[in-house]
Design a protein around this motif. Structure first.
Motif, PDB file in Angstrom:
ATOM      1  N   LEU A  29       0.826  -1.201   0.000  1.00 44.23           N
ATOM      2  CA  LEU A  29       0.000   0.000   0.000  1.00 44.23           C
ATOM      3  C   LEU A  29       0.866   1.260   0.000  1.00 44.23           C
ATOM      4  O   LEU A  29       0.591   2.214  -0.735  1.00 44.23           O
ATOM      5  CB  LEU A  29      -0.921  -0.004   1.221  1.00 44.23           C
ATOM      6  CG  LEU A  29      -2.069  -1.018   1.179  1.00 44.23           C
ATOM      7  CD1 LEU A  29      -2.792  -1.045   2.518  1.00 44.23           C
ATOM      8  CD2 LEU A  29      -3.040  -0.682   0.063  1.00 44.23           C
ATOM      9  N   VAL A  30       1.897   1.256   0.826  1.00 41.77           N
ATOM     10  CA  VAL A  30       2.807   2.397   0.854  1.00 41.77           C
ATOM     11  C   VAL A  30       3.548   2.507  -0.479  1.00 41.77           C
ATOM     12  O   VAL A  30       3.807   3.602  -0.976  1.00 41.77           O
ATOM     13  CB  VAL A  30       3.790   2.280   2.034  1.00 41.77           C
ATOM     14  CG1 VAL A  30       4.897   3.315   1.932  1.00 41.77           C
ATOM     15  CG2 VAL A  30       3.038   2.448   3.348  1.00 41.77           C
ATOM     16  N   GLY A  31       3.864   1.341  -1.075  1.00 42.36           N
ATOM     17  CA  GLY A  31       4.488   1.354  -2.389  1.00 42.36           C
ATOM     18  C   GLY A  31       3.592   1.999  -3.425  1.00 42.36           C
ATOM     19  O   GLY A  31       4.055   2.731  -4.311  1.00 42.36           O
ATOM     20  N   ALA A  32       2.287   1.727  -3.334  1.00 40.42           N
ATOM     21  CA  ALA A  32       1.327   2.332  -4.268  1.00 40.42           C
ATOM     22  C   ALA A  32       1.282   3.844  -4.100  1.00 40.42           C
ATOM     23  O   ALA A  32       0.973   4.575  -5.052  1.00 40.42           O
ATOM     24  CB  ALA A  32      -0.058   1.730  -4.057  1.00 40.42           C
ATOM     25  N   LEU A  33       1.579   4.335  -2.905  1.00 41.60           N
ATOM     26  CA  LEU A  33       1.614   5.780  -2.664  1.00 41.60           C
ATOM     27  C   LEU A  33       2.958   6.391  -3.048  1.00 41.60           C
ATOM     28  O   LEU A  33       3.161   7.597  -2.877  1.00 41.60           O
ATOM     29  CB  LEU A  33       1.342   6.062  -1.187  1.00 41.60           C
ATOM     30  CG  LEU A  33      -0.062   5.739  -0.670  1.00 41.60           C
ATOM     31  CD1 LEU A  33      -0.126   5.935   0.837  1.00 41.60           C
ATOM     32  CD2 LEU A  33      -1.103   6.609  -1.370  1.00 41.60           C
ATOM     33  N   ALA A  34       3.883   5.564  -3.543  1.00 43.10           N
ATOM     34  CA  ALA A  34       5.206   6.013  -3.986  1.00 43.10           C
ATOM     35  C   ALA A  34       6.014   6.616  -2.839  1.00 43.10           C
ATOM     36  O   ALA A  34       6.747   7.585  -3.007  1.00 43.10           O
ATOM     37  CB  ALA A  34       5.077   7.022  -5.131  1.00 43.10           C
ATOM     38  N   LEU A  35       5.870   6.019  -1.659  1.00 40.38           N
ATOM     39  CA  LEU A  35       6.656   6.461  -0.518  1.00 40.38           C
ATOM     40  C   LEU A  35       7.976   5.688  -0.466  1.00 40.38           C
ATOM     41  O   LEU A  35       8.064   4.566  -0.953  1.00 40.38           O
ATOM     42  CB  LEU A  35       5.878   6.260   0.774  1.00 40.38           C
ATOM     43  CG  LEU A  35       4.522   6.972   0.849  1.00 40.38           C
ATOM     44  CD1 LEU A  35       3.848   6.705   2.174  1.00 40.38           C
ATOM     45  CD2 LEU A  35       4.678   8.474   0.626  1.00 40.38           C
ATOM     46  N   SER A  36       8.985   6.287   0.136  1.00 40.19           N
ATOM     47  CA  SER A  36      10.323   5.694   0.143  1.00 40.19           C
ATOM     48  C   SER A  36      10.446   4.623   1.216  1.00 40.19           C
ATOM     49  O   SER A  36       9.607   4.501   2.118  1.00 40.19           O
ATOM     50  CB  SER A  36      11.369   6.775   0.384  1.00 40.19           C
ATOM     51  OG  SER A  36      11.225   7.303   1.694  1.00 40.19           O
TER      52      SER A  36
END
Length: 390
Positions: A29-36
């Motif tokens: 989910l965090v990957g989908a938000l393009a977070l590091s």
């Protein structure tokens, strides 16, 4: 088992299952938000810091106002946290929120609010165990059940989250706050008021508890470092898939559940004996883990570690509870929870740094920490145990 205690065990089991359910899906989910990767690690670090800080505050509030206000606040936060996290992800993906604002909301709801709620529920359970049970056997058994409920949540949560994510990655986000809300309502309706304490006042002797807290700190620290490094050992040293690492960690969780929920009640050992036998058993497990040539032996080694740590940490929490009277059960429960949270702030970073120097170093450090815990467990801890009033 006191009637007031069963709803708290259910709350712990469900809320820690929800916690692990969200943990299992947070990376994609965090990957989908393009977070590091740094932002992802910050989510977990802030959760640990929140639990560390909030636990003592909840403990003080428990002693001042009783269990129901603390439990109510904790359950509200355990519902609001997952709900806000779901909203942050949804609004971030449809670009209603900027990535930075979405990440800020993830930190506030997933890390701060939910972390504070988990701390409140755990502190309440530990303090109620201290107030509603009398005698070493009953209280130690109750504290063992608390640890088992936490660990069992570590089994149920990822399985449930993974099963839901097969249908849709969104399902765990929707199910988590709904389950937390239903459980919260049930607990608040069914939890009975505490019966007046029948024990004699206990003279608080803080210095006598320092060795027990040292034992708890170093055992939590050792377990945290070992859990972090076992993934690296499974994937790099053994050149196997991450599935083998998951199997090793699963063995440790099952070991904790069986030890705290079944072995501790059957043995009926004193808190001191649990610490003095459990700590060296964990040392043997770390030594075996360091030389294990396969994932199967690593799983067996971690099972040994879990048995030792499960025995000793139950003894630590019980010894701390017996060291104070009814008026300070909330504070000591908060300090016990803070001890755990503090080590899981330190352990992941320390374990990773040591692994970069030499892969075997984190396990060596874990064994050394367990040896220190063993030495501290033999320092006499002799608080007066409350006795029934004749």
């Amino acid at each position: 088992m006191p009637r007031s205690f069963t709803p708290l065990l259910a709350a712990l089991l469900v809320m820690y299952s929800v916690h692990q359910m969200l943990t299992a899906v947070i990376a994609p989910l965090v990957g989908a938000l393009a977070l590091s990767a740094f932002q992802l690690s910050l989510v977990f670090a802030v959760t640990s810091v929140t639990i560390t800080v909030a636990s003592v505050l909840w403990g003080l509030l428990f002693d001042a106002a009783g269990p129901r206000p603390v439990l109510f606040a904790g359950l509200v936060l355990c519902v609001a946290g997952p709900a806000g996290f779901a909203a942050a992800v949804a609004f971030g993906l449809d670009e209603t929120l900027t990535p930075d604002l979405a990440f800020a909301m993830v930190l506030v709801f997933r890390s701060v609010l939910f972390g504070a709620g988990l701390a409140a529920v755990l502190v309440t359970a530990l303090a109620v165990a201290g107030l509603s049970t009398h005698g070493e056997t009953a209280r130690t058994r109750a504290i063992g059940f608390i640890g088992a409920a936490q660990s069992l949540g570590g089994v149920i949560g990822p399985v449930a989250g993974g099963a839901l994510a097969v249908a849709s990655l969104w399902l765990p986000l929707y199910v988590a706050p709904a389950v937390a809300l239903v459980l919260s309502l049930l607990v608040l309706v069914t939890m009975k008021p505490l019966a007046p304490s029948a024990g004699e006042p206990v003279r608080t002797q803080p210095l006598l508890l320092v060795p027990a807290f040292g034992t708890g700190f170093f055992l939590h620290l050792s377990l945290g470092m070992a859990q972090v490094v076992v993934v690296h050992l499974s994937t790099e040293r053994l050149r196997e898939t991450t599935g083998s690492a998951e199997g090793v960690l699963f063995a440790s969780v099952i070991g904790l559940v069986l030890t705290q929920g079944l072995l501790v009640p059957l043995l009926k050992w004193s808190p001191a004996r649990l610490m003095r036998i459990g700590s060296p058993v964990s040392v043997a497990g770390y030594v075996l883990l360091a030389v294990a040539p396969s994932s199967a032996l690593m799983a067996l080694a971690f099972l040994v570690v879990a048995v030792g740590v499960g025995l000793a940490l139950t003894g630590f929490a019980a010894a701390a509870s017996f060291g104070v009277g009814p008026r300070h059960q909330g504070l000591v429960a908060g300090l016990v929870t803070t001890t755990s949270g503090l080590t899981f702030v330190v352990a992941p970073t320390l374990g990773s740094l040591l692994y970069e120097v030499e892969p075997i170093l984190p396990l060596f450090a874990a064994a050394v920490a367990a040896v220190i815990a063993t030495g501290l467990s033999f320092v006499p801890v002799t608080p007066q145990v409350p006795r029934p009033v004749a």
